[in-house]
Design a protein around this motif. Structure first.
Motif, PDB file in Angstrom:
ATOM      1  N   PRO A  26       0.924  -1.140   0.062  1.00  0.00           N
ATOM      2  CA  PRO A  26       0.095  -0.024   0.022  1.00  0.00           C
ATOM      3  C   PRO A  26       0.858   1.185  -0.011  1.00  0.00           C
ATOM      4  CG  PRO A  26      -0.833  -1.555   1.632  1.00  0.00           C
ATOM      5  CD  PRO A  26       0.390  -2.222   0.817  1.00  0.00           C
ATOM      6  N   CYS A  27       1.974   1.319   0.675  1.00  0.00           N
ATOM      7  CA  CYS A  27       2.631   2.542   0.905  1.00  0.00           C
ATOM      8  C   CYS A  27       3.605   2.495  -0.459  1.00  0.00           C
ATOM      9  CB  CYS A  27       3.487   2.806   2.199  1.00  0.00           C
ATOM     10  SG  CYS A  27       4.967   1.652   2.224  1.00  0.00           S
ATOM     11  N   GLY A  28       3.959   1.489  -0.966  1.00  0.00           N
ATOM     12  CA  GLY A  28       4.843   1.549  -2.253  1.00  0.00           C
ATOM     13  C   GLY A  28       6.484   1.252  -2.026  1.00  0.00           C
ATOM     14  N   PHE A  29       6.613   1.081  -0.729  1.00  0.00           N
ATOM     15  CA  PHE A  29       8.141   1.202  -0.675  1.00  0.00           C
ATOM     16  C   PHE A  29       8.650  -0.301   0.130  1.00  0.00           C
ATOM     17  CE2 PHE A  29       7.157   5.753   0.259  1.00  0.00           C
ATOM     18  CZ  PHE A  29       7.435   6.163  -0.848  1.00  0.00           C
ATOM     19  N   PHE A  30       7.687  -1.566  -0.042  1.00  0.00           N
ATOM     20  CA  PHE A  30       8.408  -2.802   0.478  1.00  0.00           C
ATOM     21  C   PHE A  30       9.581  -3.123  -0.654  1.00  0.00           C
ATOM     22  CE2 PHE A  30       8.082  -7.155  -0.060  1.00  0.00           C
ATOM     23  CZ  PHE A  30       8.232  -7.682   1.152  1.00  0.00           C
ATOM     24  N   SER A  31      10.431  -3.506   0.143  1.00  0.00           N
ATOM     25  CA  SER A  31      11.967  -3.923  -0.593  1.00  0.00           C
ATOM     26  C   SER A  31      12.559  -2.726  -1.148  1.00  0.00           C
ATOM     27  CB  SER A  31      11.698  -5.068  -1.677  1.00  0.00           C
ATOM     28  OG  SER A  31      10.957  -4.546  -2.929  1.00  0.00           O
ATOM     29  N   ASP A  32      12.093  -1.535  -1.138  1.00  0.00           N
ATOM     30  CA  ASP A  32      12.958  -0.301  -1.411  1.00  0.00           C
ATOM     31  C   ASP A  32      14.076  -0.113  -0.601  1.00  0.00           C
ATOM     32  OD1 ASP A  32      13.915   2.402  -2.062  1.00  0.00           O
ATOM     33  OD2 ASP A  32      11.957   2.858  -2.832  1.00  0.00           O
ATOM     34  N   PRO A  33      15.455  -0.069  -1.158  1.00  0.00           N
ATOM     35  CA  PRO A  33      16.499   0.020  -0.214  1.00  0.00           C
ATOM     36  C   PRO A  33      16.863   1.396   0.234  1.00  0.00           C
ATOM     37  CG  PRO A  33      17.100   0.001  -2.551  1.00  0.00           C
ATOM     38  CD  PRO A  33      15.690  -0.460  -2.515  1.00  0.00           C
ATOM     39  N   THR A  34      16.238   2.523  -0.091  1.00  0.00           N
ATOM     40  CA  THR A  34      16.354   3.718   0.140  1.00  0.00           C
ATOM     41  C   THR A  34      15.361   4.124   1.266  1.00  0.00           C
ATOM     42  OG1 THR A  34      15.513   4.607  -1.882  1.00  0.00           O
ATOM     43  CG2 THR A  34      17.763   4.282  -1.802  1.00  0.00           C
ATOM     44  N   ARG A  35      14.028   3.613   1.137  1.00  0.00           N
ATOM     45  CA  ARG A  35      12.948   3.963   2.170  1.00  0.00           C
ATOM     46  C   ARG A  35      12.197   3.025   2.831  1.00  0.00           C
ATOM     47  NH1 ARG A  35       9.834   7.290  -2.745  1.00  0.00           N
ATOM     48  NH2 ARG A  35      11.648   8.325  -3.527  1.00  0.00           N
ATOM     49  N   GLU A  36      11.787   3.486   4.016  1.00  0.00           N
ATOM     50  CA  GLU A  36      11.015   2.394   4.778  1.00  0.00           C
ATOM     51  C   GLU A  36       9.899   2.144   4.505  1.00  0.00           C
ATOM     52  OE1 GLU A  36      10.848   1.345   9.524  1.00  0.00           O
ATOM     53  OE2 GLU A  36      12.009   3.176   8.763  1.00  0.00           O
ATOM     54  N   CYS A  37       9.496   0.635   4.369  1.00  0.00           N
ATOM     55  CA  CYS A  37       7.948   0.473   4.255  1.00  0.00           C
ATOM     56  C   CYS A  37       7.379   0.234   5.758  1.00  0.00           C
ATOM     57  CB  CYS A  37       8.058  -0.914   3.514  1.00  0.00           C
ATOM     58  SG  CYS A  37       6.295  -1.512   3.546  1.00  0.00           S
ATOM     59  N   HIS A  38       6.316   0.866   5.795  1.00  0.00           N
ATOM     60  CA  HIS A  38       5.707   0.839   7.202  1.00  0.00           C
ATOM     61  C   HIS A  38       4.534   0.039   7.160  1.00  0.00           C
ATOM     62  CE1 HIS A  38       7.901   4.121   8.737  1.00  0.00           C
ATOM     63  NE2 HIS A  38       7.715   4.650   7.496  1.00  0.00           N
ATOM     64  N   CYS A  39       4.338  -0.834   6.277  1.00  0.00           N
ATOM     65  CA  CYS A  39       3.270  -1.986   6.036  1.00  0.00           C
ATOM     66  C   CYS A  39       3.527  -3.195   6.863  1.00  0.00           C
ATOM     67  CB  CYS A  39       2.749  -2.112   4.354  1.00  0.00           C
ATOM     68  SG  CYS A  39       2.415  -0.710   3.500  1.00  0.00           S
ATOM     69  N   HIS A  62       6.250 -10.770 -15.411  1.00  0.00           N
ATOM     70  CA  HIS A  62       6.179  -9.974 -14.424  1.00  0.00           C
ATOM     71  C   HIS A  62       7.151  -9.851 -13.671  1.00  0.00           C
ATOM     72  CE1 HIS A  62       4.746 -13.963 -12.800  1.00  0.00           C
ATOM     73  NE2 HIS A  62       4.088 -13.753 -13.641  1.00  0.00           N
ATOM     74  N   ILE A  63       7.617  -8.694 -13.420  1.00  0.00           N
ATOM     75  CA  ILE A  63       8.950  -8.116 -13.071  1.00  0.00           C
ATOM     76  C   ILE A  63       8.683  -7.031 -12.103  1.00  0.00           C
ATOM     77  CG2 ILE A  63      10.376  -9.156 -14.772  1.00  0.00           C
ATOM     78  CD1 ILE A  63      10.688  -6.248 -15.729  1.00  0.00           C
ATOM     79  N   GLU A  64       9.719  -7.118 -11.321  1.00  0.00           N
ATOM     80  CA  GLU A  64       9.840  -5.872 -10.423  1.00  0.00           C
ATOM     81  C   GLU A  64      10.954  -4.871 -10.868  1.00  0.00           C
ATOM     82  OE1 GLU A  64      10.120  -6.121  -5.579  1.00  0.00           O
ATOM     83  OE2 GLU A  64      10.567  -8.265  -5.994  1.00  0.00           O
ATOM     84  N   VAL A  65      10.478  -3.742 -10.680  1.00  0.00           N
ATOM     85  CA  VAL A  65      11.198  -2.608 -11.394  1.00  0.00           C
ATOM     86  C   VAL A  65      11.515  -1.543 -10.282  1.00  0.00           C
ATOM     87  CG1 VAL A  65      11.241  -0.674 -13.215  1.00  0.00           C
ATOM     88  CG2 VAL A  65       9.901  -2.703 -13.600  1.00  0.00           C
ATOM     89  N   PRO A  66      12.883  -1.726  -9.782  1.00  0.00           N
ATOM     90  CA  PRO A  66      13.098  -0.775  -8.770  1.00  0.00           C
ATOM     91  C   PRO A  66      13.125   0.757  -9.316  1.00  0.00           C
ATOM     92  CG  PRO A  66      15.016  -2.054  -9.593  1.00  0.00           C
ATOM     93  CD  PRO A  66      13.744  -2.501 -10.244  1.00  0.00           C
ATOM     94  N   ALA A  67      13.119   1.571  -8.324  1.00  0.00           N
ATOM     95  CA  ALA A  67      13.295   3.157  -8.701  1.00  0.00           C
ATOM     96  C   ALA A  67      14.962   3.247  -9.322  1.00  0.00           C
ATOM     97  CB  ALA A  67      13.293   3.907  -7.380  1.00  0.00           C
ATOM     98  N   VAL A  68      15.014   4.065 -10.362  1.00  0.00           N
ATOM     99  CA  VAL A  68      16.270   4.514 -10.988  1.00  0.00           C
ATOM    100  C   VAL A  68      16.982   5.432 -10.100  1.00  0.00           C
ATOM    101  CG1 VAL A  68      17.335   5.312 -13.167  1.00  0.00           C
ATOM    102  CG2 VAL A  68      15.109   4.068 -13.123  1.00  0.00           C
ATOM    103  N   LYS A  69      18.227   5.031  -9.908  1.00  0.00           N
ATOM    104  CA  LYS A  69      19.014   5.982  -9.161  1.00  0.00           C
ATOM    105  C   LYS A  69      19.244   7.157  -9.968  1.00  0.00           C
ATOM    106  CE  LYS A  69      21.082   2.614  -6.286  1.00  0.00           C
ATOM    107  NZ  LYS A  69      20.795   1.170  -6.787  1.00  0.00           N
ATOM    108  N   TYR A  70      19.676   8.494  -9.105  1.00  0.00           N
ATOM    109  CA  TYR A  70      20.058   9.662  -9.914  1.00  0.00           C
ATOM    110  C   TYR A  70      20.953   9.436 -10.808  1.00  0.00           C
ATOM    111  CZ  TYR A  70      20.982  14.483 -10.848  1.00  0.00           C
ATOM    112  OH  TYR A  70      21.125  15.670 -11.327  1.00  0.00           O
TER     113      TYR A  70
END
Length: 184
Positions: A26-39, A62-70
């Protein structure tokens, strides 16, 4: 497509490509290395279970697409130009048209019926072991098995390879892991 109502059922011919996206929670940050998931795990499971396993099983890739680093956004890394990708895709499409020329109404790997899998998606003994291991360890269905072979055939076509190699199978298997990450 069939539309069924109480007094009438009507079928219409259709062929489409589905492209979809969703957040991992729901928050969109599960498995994101830079942001904490609160779900909580229960919230995540409830969220992803809105997409049924049988529906997901019918989606080829179907694949996971991580956020692109700056740095990647602004970097000077060489990328393949769209024209080159287009040419490779057109060549692969032509190979498929030629392959299925004798089959009525068939022009792409995605349309290949199960009866043609052994003929057009033959794999080596190493490939057989790889696929068997993936099916058993990931708990994939017979439908996923067929889709892996079709995607492998397409990957091989994009590389202009005559035979499906283990590397093609490995790549196709990677595209099937999401349905077992959350829906296992």
């Amino acid at each position: 497509m069939t539309i069924a109502r109480a007094a009438l059922s009507v079928s219409f011919p259709s062929r489409f490509m589905l492209a979809a996206a969703m957040n991992p929670c729901p928050c969109g940050f599960f498995s994101d290395p830079t942001r904490e998931c609160h779900c909580s795990p229960v919230q995540i499971q409830r969220y992803v279970s809105k997409i049924s396993g049988p529906l997901l099983d019918r989606i080829d890739i179907h694949i996971e697409v991580p956020a692109v680093k700056y740095k990647e956004l602004r970097g000077n890394a060489e990328v393949e130009c769209s024209a080159a990708v287009r040419e490779r895709v057109l060549r692969a499409r032509q190979v498929q048209l030629d392959r299925y020329r004798a089959e009525k109404g068939l022009y792409a790997n995605s349309q290949m019926p199960s009866r043609l899998l052994r003929k057009h998606c033959a794999i080596s003994a190493d490939g057989e072991r790889l696929l068997e291991t993936a099916i058993q360890r990931l708990g994939l269905s017979a439908r996923a098995h067929d889709r892996i072979l079709k995607v492998s055939r397409t990957i091989a076509d994009l590389e202009a390879a005559e035979c499906i190699e283990s590397k093609h199978l490995s790549e196709a298997i990677q595209y099937r892991t999401l349905d077992r990450t959350y829906w296992a």
